[in-house]
Write a protein that holds these residues in place. Sequence first.
Motif, PDB file in Angstrom:
ATOM      1  N   ASP A   1     -32.743  -0.682  26.410  1.00  0.00           N
ATOM      2  CA  ASP A   1     -34.047  -0.230  27.065  1.00  0.00           C
ATOM      3  C   ASP A   1     -34.668   0.054  26.010  1.00  0.00           C
TER       4      ASP A   1
ATOM      5  N   ARG B   1     -35.770  -1.360  23.160  1.00  0.00           N
ATOM      6  CA  ARG B   1     -36.772  -2.221  22.323  1.00  0.00           C
ATOM      7  C   ARG B   1     -37.729  -2.888  23.061  1.00  0.00           C
TER       8      ARG B   1
ATOM      9  N   ASP C   1     -41.007  -4.824  24.278  1.00  0.00           N
ATOM     10  CA  ASP C   1     -41.273  -6.345  24.344  1.00  0.00           C
ATOM     11  C   ASP C   1     -42.802  -6.698  23.685  1.00  0.00           C
ATOM     12  N   VAL C   2     -43.481  -5.680  23.474  1.00  0.00           N
ATOM     13  CA  VAL C   2     -44.838  -5.559  23.347  1.00  0.00           C
ATOM     14  C   VAL C   2     -45.011  -4.813  22.058  1.00  0.00           C
TER      15      VAL C   2
ATOM     16  N   LYS D   1     -46.699 -10.253  22.014  1.00  0.00           N
ATOM     17  CA  LYS D   1     -45.144 -10.106  22.412  1.00  0.00           C
ATOM     18  C   LYS D   1     -44.554  -9.848  21.019  1.00  0.00           C
TER      19      LYS D   1
ATOM     20  N   SER E   1     -41.789 -10.606  19.772  1.00  0.00           N
ATOM     21  CA  SER E   1     -41.182 -11.688  19.056  1.00  0.00           C
ATOM     22  C   SER E   1     -42.301 -12.593  18.192  1.00  0.00           C
TER      23      SER E   1
ATOM     24  N   ALA F   1     -41.571  -1.525  18.091  1.00  0.00           N
ATOM     25  CA  ALA F   1     -40.713  -2.894  18.348  1.00  0.00           C
ATOM     26  C   ALA F   1     -40.268  -3.704  17.310  1.00  0.00           C
TER      27      ALA F   1
ATOM     28  N   THR G   1     -35.880 -10.530  15.495  1.00  0.00           N
ATOM     29  CA  THR G   1     -34.606 -10.616  15.697  1.00  0.00           C
ATOM     30  C   THR G   1     -33.893 -10.042  14.644  1.00  0.00           C
TER      31      THR G   1
ATOM     32  N   SER H   1     -32.094  -4.827  16.797  1.00  0.00           N
ATOM     33  CA  SER H   1     -31.600  -6.225  17.342  1.00  0.00           C
ATOM     34  C   SER H   1     -30.087  -6.406  17.109  1.00  0.00           C
TER      35      SER H   1
END
Length: 672
Positions: A171, A173, A175-176, A189, A191, A208, A260, A265
């Motif tokens: 929890d 990391r 996502d935004v 995002k 990614s 992030a 990634t 990660s």
Amino acid sequence: MTHLHKHEDHDNECCAPENKSNPKSGYATAGCCGSDDNEGGHSGHDHDHGGENQSVLELFLPSVISFVLLGVAISFDHLFSQTWFSGWIRIAWYVVAYLPVGFPVLKDSYQSIKRGDVFSEFFLMSIATVGAFAIGQYAEGVTVMLFYSIGELFQMLAVRKAKSNIKSLLDQRPDVANVLEGKKVISKKASDVSIGEIIELKPGEKLALDGKLLSDYATFNTAALTGESKPDSKSKGEIILAGMINLNAVALVEVTTAFTDSKLSKILDMVQEATAKKAPTELFIRKFAKVYTPVVVYLAIGICLIPMLFVDDYTFKDWLYRALIFLVISCPCALVISIPLGYFGGIGAASKNGILFKGSTFLDVMAAIQVVVMDKTGTLTKGVFKVQKVVAIGISAVDLVRYTAAIEAKSTHPVGSAIVAFANDNYNEITVTDVSEIPGMGLKGRVNGNEIAVGSPKLMKKLDIDYDTELDTIPYTTIVVAFNQKYAGHFIIADEIKEDAKTAIESLHKLKIKTILLSGDNQAVVSAVAKELNIDEALGNLLPEHKVEKVELLLNQKMKVAFVGDGVNDAPVIALADAGIAMGGLGSDATIETADIVIQNDKPTKIFTAINIGRKTKQIVWQNITLAFIVKLVVLILGAGGLATMWEAVFADVGVALLAILNAVRIQRMKF
């Protein structure tokens, strides 16, 4: 190329007997060799009980219903006799009491048989309880299944608790990310964020992606990565890792690593892989259970049928009852539940302490370590050069620092940077001209019109400048300064020893573990560090291949060796050692990927903690094995002789399993 590649073929490796001797190749995924699909070793039964998203009340509801119906039935049988409670009504009542807890097990038994795994624990429980119904022992049949199901639920709750320490990482990391585009802040995002983009991080927000701090100063909560609650202050230009939480003013961070590829990660990937890599003890128990279970089934058949050849007053029902008791007792629940749970708890306890084990096999390896070999820079020292002492001759110390920093500002050497940092910008008004570098020795130039030479004692000898020759014997980096061809003083510069390094070595010695320091630094520096920390043996002037040779020598002496390092040059020897340990906060990616264990906060004392967790885990696992075998053996003998009832069988199976589970979860409550 990296150690992770060693684990690509789990499914095949766990079935290969030749791999048993090598703990690094003795892994198994949860489903290999026909083993079960989850951590506890039970193929799908946890799911049938409702899965991990259900509340405790929802999980236990079928057992509560079964318990209430069973209690009412026993009351009607023995306390409040009812004329209507007989015949098919009585049988139907017990069947209804049985189904909430028995149906999932019957279903799992059927599915196991379809997969070709006939002799599962579900099969044992099914035939034992159905057999009890067949001979009219309805209450005992329901009771056995009820307690077995409760045991399974307690196992699930224990696994949930063990997972919580590890899953908390998942929890961390976000996502935004809020990215600056011109004067606007755009939500993207994580990614989709590219290297070079700038993230605006508000107080309370998590980063992030890995990046470089652009703001002058910021303070972060790093607990997700290091297990440390103490805030970590960062300055402009320092690296900030994904998962860190900004604690004060708005900070700007330039992204340096793809989503990634961030260190968090990689840690998450390692965590998810870790529970699939089984210790030799786990693999042995699973293989043992596959032989043991069919053997006891055939023995139970023998107990039921063979006596008719020798016993004059043989009664099939009595001997079938003994055989059913034997089957309940023989169920290997305590072993196949508690042993993986013990290792899983060890991994969780380590994660809580900022240590990542890449598989339970390394808990066993760490428990057996006899020698800890360490690199110096970044492992026992901070890897940051600082001025330790300033000696001025014929000039004030303040002026010596200012003049030296002014010329060293023209160099990129780490030692020069240490002097510049020490001067703290108090040299900016000084005029420096005619700077030239003498390769491998130092710098020459003019400061405010005066000729200055700054460098090693070798530079003084080259320029034929007299200086204090005692400086040649100092086991640290010495920078000598001359003004107008005259010795003006010197700086002693050293890499700082970590605050807890001495405690770490003392703790290892208490465990009777030998400590060895291997370093590429000169022998005088290495010996000084070893003496200060009381390390048993220290070797300097080593290239990476020399470190490999030294560790190979220890391995050839049949010693269990752990190597701790942080640099790229440590990766080969980390891969070679029985347990390769990487300092994960500052360590290189290659070293972290190659290592078997990652210390996320770079503290040397965590080496001792990792060994201690390994030893405690192994101790608990063997306690459970011993308890299960002794109790089962005693009650099996009593059951075969007709001296034990189904109630003793329930204790030997479910009771021992519950005790083993409670023992296994102890490690999660221990303080290390």
